[in-house]
Design an enzyme around this catalytic site. Structure first.
Site, PDB file in Angstrom:
ATOM      1  N   MET A  26       8.831 -27.773  45.742  1.00  0.00           N
ATOM      2  CA  MET A  26       7.529 -27.423  46.327  1.00  0.00           C
ATOM      3  C   MET A  26       6.394 -27.565  45.306  1.00  0.00           C
ATOM      4  O   MET A  26       5.381 -28.212  45.569  1.00  0.00           O
ATOM      5  CB  MET A  26       7.640 -25.949  46.748  1.00  0.00           C
ATOM      6  CG  MET A  26       6.614 -25.502  47.667  1.00  0.00           C
ATOM      7  SD  MET A  26       7.134 -26.073  49.266  1.00  0.00           S
ATOM      8  CE  MET A  26       5.970 -25.270  50.246  1.00  0.00           C
ATOM      9  N   CYS A  46       1.986 -16.089  40.499  1.00  0.00           N
ATOM     10  CA  CYS A  46       0.872 -16.490  41.368  1.00  0.00           C
ATOM     11  C   CYS A  46       0.198 -15.306  42.066  1.00  0.00           C
ATOM     12  O   CYS A  46      -0.971 -15.382  42.437  1.00  0.00           O
ATOM     13  CB  CYS A  46       1.341 -17.509  42.393  1.00  0.00           C
ATOM     14  SG  CYS A  46       2.880 -17.057  43.200  1.00  0.00           S
ATOM     15  N   GLY A  52       4.977 -19.703  48.576  1.00  0.00           N
ATOM     16  CA  GLY A  52       5.316 -19.066  47.314  1.00  0.00           C
ATOM     17  C   GLY A  52       6.811 -18.911  47.119  1.00  0.00           C
ATOM     18  O   GLY A  52       7.279 -18.673  46.010  1.00  0.00           O
ATOM     19  N   GLU A  99       8.644  -9.200  42.501  1.00  0.00           N
ATOM     20  CA  GLU A  99       7.201  -9.517  42.476  1.00  0.00           C
ATOM     21  C   GLU A  99       6.338  -8.323  42.066  1.00  0.00           C
ATOM     22  O   GLU A  99       5.363  -8.480  41.337  1.00  0.00           O
ATOM     23  CB  GLU A  99       6.800 -10.009  43.876  1.00  0.00           C
ATOM     24  CG  GLU A  99       5.585 -10.900  43.902  1.00  0.00           C
ATOM     25  CD  GLU A  99       5.888 -12.345  43.500  1.00  0.00           C
ATOM     26  OE1 GLU A  99       6.984 -12.625  42.986  1.00  0.00           O
ATOM     27  OE2 GLU A  99       4.998 -13.186  43.709  1.00  0.00           O
ATOM     28  N   LYS A 134       6.462  -7.882  38.340  1.00  0.00           N
ATOM     29  CA  LYS A 134       5.679  -8.908  37.643  1.00  0.00           C
ATOM     30  C   LYS A 134       4.192  -8.589  37.768  1.00  0.00           C
ATOM     31  O   LYS A 134       3.426  -8.678  36.808  1.00  0.00           O
ATOM     32  CB  LYS A 134       5.939 -10.294  38.250  1.00  0.00           C
ATOM     33  CG  LYS A 134       7.324 -10.842  37.960  1.00  0.00           C
ATOM     34  CD  LYS A 134       7.484 -12.198  38.639  1.00  0.00           C
ATOM     35  CE  LYS A 134       8.928 -12.619  38.719  1.00  0.00           C
ATOM     36  NZ  LYS A 134       9.168 -13.694  39.673  1.00  0.00           N
ATOM     37  N   ARG A 164       5.265 -10.470  52.134  1.00  0.00           N
ATOM     38  CA  ARG A 164       5.280 -11.890  52.549  1.00  0.00           C
ATOM     39  C   ARG A 164       4.748 -11.945  53.977  1.00  0.00           C
ATOM     40  O   ARG A 164       5.211 -11.207  54.856  1.00  0.00           O
ATOM     41  CB  ARG A 164       6.715 -12.419  52.492  1.00  0.00           C
ATOM     42  CG  ARG A 164       6.828 -13.897  52.722  1.00  0.00           C
ATOM     43  CD  ARG A 164       6.357 -14.728  51.550  1.00  0.00           C
ATOM     44  NE  ARG A 164       7.262 -14.701  50.408  1.00  0.00           N
ATOM     45  CZ  ARG A 164       6.920 -15.115  49.186  1.00  0.00           C
ATOM     46  NH1 ARG A 164       5.711 -15.587  48.950  1.00  0.00           N
ATOM     47  NH2 ARG A 164       7.789 -15.068  48.202  1.00  0.00           N
ATOM     48  N   HIS A 212      -2.626 -16.681  48.585  1.00  0.00           N
ATOM     49  CA  HIS A 212      -2.233 -15.276  48.415  1.00  0.00           C
ATOM     50  C   HIS A 212      -3.502 -14.415  48.461  1.00  0.00           C
ATOM     51  O   HIS A 212      -4.475 -14.672  47.740  1.00  0.00           O
ATOM     52  CB  HIS A 212      -1.564 -15.074  47.057  1.00  0.00           C
ATOM     53  CG  HIS A 212      -0.168 -15.642  46.955  1.00  0.00           C
ATOM     54  ND1 HIS A 212       0.535 -16.154  48.025  1.00  0.00           N
ATOM     55  CD2 HIS A 212       0.663 -15.728  45.876  1.00  0.00           C
ATOM     56  CE1 HIS A 212       1.734 -16.552  47.609  1.00  0.00           C
ATOM     57  NE2 HIS A 212       1.835 -16.321  46.320  1.00  0.00           N
ATOM     58  N   ASN A 256      -2.097 -20.310  46.116  1.00  0.00           N
ATOM     59  CA  ASN A 256      -0.917 -20.053  45.285  1.00  0.00           C
ATOM     60  C   ASN A 256      -0.231 -21.300  44.761  1.00  0.00           C
ATOM     61  O   ASN A 256       0.365 -21.267  43.685  1.00  0.00           O
ATOM     62  CB  ASN A 256       0.100 -19.187  46.029  1.00  0.00           C
ATOM     63  CG  ASN A 256       0.574 -19.812  47.315  1.00  0.00           C
ATOM     64  OD1 ASN A 256      -0.230 -20.061  48.211  1.00  0.00           O
ATOM     65  ND2 ASN A 256       1.856 -20.081  47.426  1.00  0.00           N
TER      66      ASN A 256
HETATM   67  P1  NAP Z   1      11.790 -25.344  44.830  1.00  0.00           P
HETATM   68  O1  NAP Z   1      10.944 -25.901  45.903  1.00  0.00           O
HETATM   69  O2  NAP Z   1      13.062 -24.675  45.200  1.00  0.00           O
HETATM   70  O3  NAP Z   1      12.107 -26.553  43.795  1.00  0.00           O
HETATM   71  C1  NAP Z   1      13.057 -26.393  42.757  1.00  0.00           C
HETATM   72  C2  NAP Z   1      13.167 -27.628  41.867  1.00  0.00           C
HETATM   73  O4  NAP Z   1      14.138 -27.325  40.823  1.00  0.00           O
HETATM   74  C3  NAP Z   1      13.672 -28.891  42.583  1.00  0.00           C
HETATM   75  O5  NAP Z   1      13.105 -30.022  41.987  1.00  0.00           O
HETATM   76  C4  NAP Z   1      15.174 -28.839  42.301  1.00  0.00           C
HETATM   77  O6  NAP Z   1      15.791 -30.130  42.335  1.00  0.00           O
HETATM   78  C5  NAP Z   1      15.189 -28.320  40.881  1.00  0.00           C
HETATM   79  N1  NAP Z   1      16.486 -27.704  40.566  1.00  0.00           N
HETATM   80  C6  NAP Z   1      17.152 -26.787  41.293  1.00  0.00           C
HETATM   81  N2  NAP Z   1      18.341 -26.488  40.689  1.00  0.00           N
HETATM   82  C7  NAP Z   1      18.403 -27.254  39.573  1.00  0.00           C
HETATM   83  C8  NAP Z   1      19.382 -27.436  38.546  1.00  0.00           C
HETATM   84  N3  NAP Z   1      20.534 -26.758  38.541  1.00  0.00           N
HETATM   85  N4  NAP Z   1      19.133 -28.316  37.554  1.00  0.00           N
HETATM   86  C9  NAP Z   1      17.972 -29.027  37.520  1.00  0.00           C
HETATM   87  N5  NAP Z   1      17.005 -28.905  38.482  1.00  0.00           N
HETATM   88  C10 NAP Z   1      17.215 -28.030  39.489  1.00  0.00           C
HETATM   89  O7  NAP Z   1      10.995 -24.276  43.936  1.00  0.00           O
HETATM   90  P2  NAP Z   1       9.381 -24.130  43.764  1.00  0.00           P
HETATM   91  O8  NAP Z   1       8.811 -23.218  44.771  1.00  0.00           O
HETATM   92  O9  NAP Z   1       8.809 -25.489  43.593  1.00  0.00           O
HETATM   93  O10 NAP Z   1       9.288 -23.323  42.382  1.00  0.00           O
HETATM   94  C11 NAP Z   1       9.495 -23.967  41.128  1.00  0.00           C
HETATM   95  C12 NAP Z   1       9.214 -22.972  40.011  1.00  0.00           C
HETATM   96  O11 NAP Z   1       7.840 -22.600  40.039  1.00  0.00           O
HETATM   97  C13 NAP Z   1      10.015 -21.669  40.127  1.00  0.00           C
HETATM   98  O12 NAP Z   1      10.399 -21.254  38.831  1.00  0.00           O
HETATM   99  C14 NAP Z   1       9.035 -20.705  40.757  1.00  0.00           C
HETATM  100  O13 NAP Z   1       9.310 -19.367  40.418  1.00  0.00           O
HETATM  101  C15 NAP Z   1       7.719 -21.161  40.132  1.00  0.00           C
HETATM  102  N6  NAP Z   1       6.521 -20.870  40.920  1.00  0.00           N
HETATM  103  C16 NAP Z   1       6.415 -21.196  42.234  1.00  0.00           C
HETATM  104  C17 NAP Z   1       5.229 -20.939  42.936  1.00  0.00           C
HETATM  105  C18 NAP Z   1       5.025 -21.310  44.390  1.00  0.00           C
HETATM  106  O14 NAP Z   1       3.931 -21.019  44.909  1.00  0.00           O
HETATM  107  N7  NAP Z   1       5.989 -21.938  45.066  1.00  0.00           N
HETATM  108  C19 NAP Z   1       4.164 -20.354  42.276  1.00  0.00           C
HETATM  109  C20 NAP Z   1       4.276 -20.035  40.915  1.00  0.00           C
HETATM  110  C21 NAP Z   1       5.455 -20.310  40.253  1.00  0.00           C
HETATM  111  P3  NAP Z   1      16.514 -30.698  43.682  1.00  0.00           P
HETATM  112  O15 NAP Z   1      15.420 -31.085  44.607  1.00  0.00           O
HETATM  113  O16 NAP Z   1      17.269 -31.863  43.148  1.00  0.00           O
HETATM  114  O17 NAP Z   1      17.372 -29.597  44.198  1.00  0.00           O
END
Ligand code: NAP
Length: 364
Positions: A14, A157, A189, A211, A214, A245, A252, A341
Site C-alpha cells: 500500500m 501516521c 492505514g 496505536e 505509539k 478505525r 486520519h 495518512n
Molecule cells: P502492505 O500493504 O501489507 O505491504 C507490505 C510490503 O512488504 C509488500 O511489498 C510486501 O511484499 C512486503 N513484505 C511482506 N512480507 C515480506 C517479507 N517477508 N520479506 C520482504 N518483504 C515483505 O503494508 P503497508 O500498509 O504498505 O505498510 C508498509 C509499512 O509502512 C509498515 O511497516 C506500516 O506499519 C508502515 N506504515 C503504513 C502506513 C499506512 O497508512 N498504510 C502509514 C505509516 C506507516 P509482497 O507484496 O511481495 O507480499
C-alpha cells in the site's frame, strides 16, 4: 541537477505503491530498484502488483518493467541505488535486522516502519518540527561502525494531524501540559487487504493494535532534544489516546482537547492560536523542499470541517487542516485536525524526510 537513484523496499504494498507513484516525476530522486517478499521477487513490477494496484493512475513507465528483487537479499541492491525507502510489513525484529543490514552495506534507509523508532540514535522526523534530530546520525554511524549507511524514520501516521499544531503553539511560547486525543483512522492505514469489509462497512472498530501506545509515546521523542549523540525525550505533554478505525479510505482525523502549562492569564486566545497556526513556517518551507506544503497548517471556519473527503489533499496532501477551534470546558481548547495518512503520514512524508536529508548532505 543529476537525479539520485533510489530503491523502494516493500514496493508492492500500500505505501510502497504510493512511493512508486509519487517518485515518478520527482525532481531529485529516481526509482531504479524495487524489492518485496519472495512472493513478488523475479516478477516485473507490473506482474507483481497485478490485481492489487491501488493508485488511481497507471503504473509509471519507468518502473513497470523493473524486476522486483527479494528485499531480504541486501546484496541485490548494491550499486543499483544510493539509498532505499523502507515500506516493509514484517515482524519488527526482522525489519530492524534488515534495515540495519542495508545501512551496514552503505545503503541509507529512510523508513516508514516502526521497528527502529525507539532506537535513541535514530531520528524520528517531522521536518517542520525536528530537522535538527538528524544530528544524531553521526553518533549512530559511529556506534555501528557504518560508513555511508544510516537509518532515519517517520513517526506513526495517527499523530501527524495534531503534532504540528501542538508544536507551533509550543514554539510560540505556549507549552502544552495534557491532551486527550480521539482518532478516527482510515482503513488504508491497515495496508491491503487490511480490515475485512464485513468488519468495516456500517461499523467503527474502537481498537487498533499498538496505536494508542505509539500515539502517547512518540510525541515525546519528536519533541525531544539531541544530547550526547542520543535523542533525549521531552518530559511532556501527557497524552491519553483513543484510536478508532472508521470506514474512510484515506485521511486520519483527530479530536483534541488540550491544556496549557500556563496560568490562566498567560494562556493564548483563540484568535492568537489561529494566527500562530496559519503563520507557522519551518525549515522545509525555507528550503523550498519539493514535497513540503507551502503552508503546513490550514484553519477552516465552517462548522462541519475538516472532513477527510474534502480536506485530506490540501497542499499536496502534506498540510494539516484544523477546524472547530473552540474553548474546552474541561481543558483549555479543543479542535479537530486532519492529515492524509498515506501521503503526509506515509510515502510523501518519507519523501520529505529524504529531501531534508539530501539538503543536509547525507546522500553526498
Ligand atoms: P502492505 O500493504 O501489507 O505491504 C507490505 C510490503 O512488504 C509488500 O511489498 C510486501 O511484499 C512486503 N513484505 C511482506 N512480507 C515480506 C517479507 N517477508 N520479506 C520482504 N518483504 C515483505 O503494508 P503497508 O500498509 O504498505 O505498510 C508498509 C509499512 O509502512 C509498515 O511497516 C506500516 O506499519 C508502515 N506504515 C503504513 C502506513 C499506512 O497508512 N498504510 C502509514 C505509516 C506507516 P509482497 O507484496 O511481495 O507480499
Amino acid at each position: 541537477m543529476e537525479k539520485i537513484p533510489v530503491g523502494v523496499l516493500g514496493a508492492t504494498g500500500m505505501v510502497g505503491q504510493r512511493y512508486i507513484y509519487l517518485l515518478a516525476n520527482h525532481p531529485r530522486f529516481e526509482v531504479t530498484y524495487t524489492a518485496a517478499s519472495s512472493r513478488s521477487a523475479g516478477k516485473t513490477y507490473e506482474e507483481a502488483v497485478e490485481g492489487r494496484w491501488h493508485i488511481g493512475s497507471d503504473i509509471p513507465d519507468g518502473v513497470r518493467r523493473l524486476i522486483v528483487q527479494d528485499a531480504n537479499d541486501v546484496s541485490a541492491a548494491k550499486g543499483k541505488c544510493r539509498f532505499v525507502f523502507s515500506a516493509l510489513e514484517m515482524d519488527k525484529d526482522s525489519i530492524k535486522k534488515l534495515e540495519e543490514a542495508y545501512a551496514a552495506d552503505d545503503i541509507p534507509v529512510v523508513s516508514n516502519a516502526s521497528a527502529n523508532r525507539w532506537t535513541d540514535n535514530v531520528p524520528m522526523l517531522i521536518p517542520e518540527i525536528n530537522p535538527d534530530h538528524t544530528d544524531v546520525i553521526a553518533a549512530q554511524k559511529k556506534h555501528h561502525g557504518w560508513n555511508k549507511g544510516f537509518i532515519a524514520v517517520k513517526p506513526n501516521c495517527s499523530l501527524q494531524s495534531y503534532m504540528t499544531p501542538v508544536f507551533a503553539l509550543q514554539k510560540a511560547g505556549f507549552p502544552v501540559k495534557r491532551m486527550i486525543v480521539s482518532t478516527m483512522q482510515a482503513v488504508s492505514g491497515a495496508g491491503y487487504p487490511g480490515v475485512p469489509s464485513f468488519d468495516m462497512i456500517d461499523n467503527i472498530v474502537p481498537y487498533i493494535g499498538g496505536e494508542e501506545e505509539k500515539t502517547e509515546k512518540e510525541c515525546l521523542k519528536i519533541l525531544g532534544q539531541v544530547k550526547d549523540g542520543k535523542i533525549e525525550n521531552a518530559s511532556g505533554p501527557l497524552v491519553a489516546a483513543h484510536c478508532n478505525r472508521v470506514p474512510v479510505i484515506d485521511g486520519h482525523t483527530a479530536c483534541v482537547s488540550l491544556e496549557f502549562d500556563l496560568p490562566d492569564d498567560k494562556k493564548p486566545s483563540l484568535e492568537q492560536i489561529e494566527k500562530i497556526w496559519t503563520s507557522f513556517r519551518a525549515l522545509p518551507q525555507e528550503l523550498k523542499l519539493p514535497s513540503a506544503p507551502v503552508q503546513p497548517i490550514y484553519v477552516r471556519h465552517e462548522a462541519n470541517r475538516p472532513q477527510p473527503a474534502r480536506d485530506r489533499d490540501t497542499d499536496k496532501g502534506m498540510a494539516v487542516t484544523v477546524g472547530r477551534l473552540r474553548e474546552c470546558p474541561v481543558f483549555d481548547i479543543r479542535f479537530v485536525a486532519l492529515s492524509h495518512n498515506t501521503k503526509r503520514g506515509a510515502a510523501l512524508g518519507g519523501i520529505l524526510n529524504a529531501e531534508l536529508l539530501d539538503a543536509q548532505g547525507f546522500f553526498d
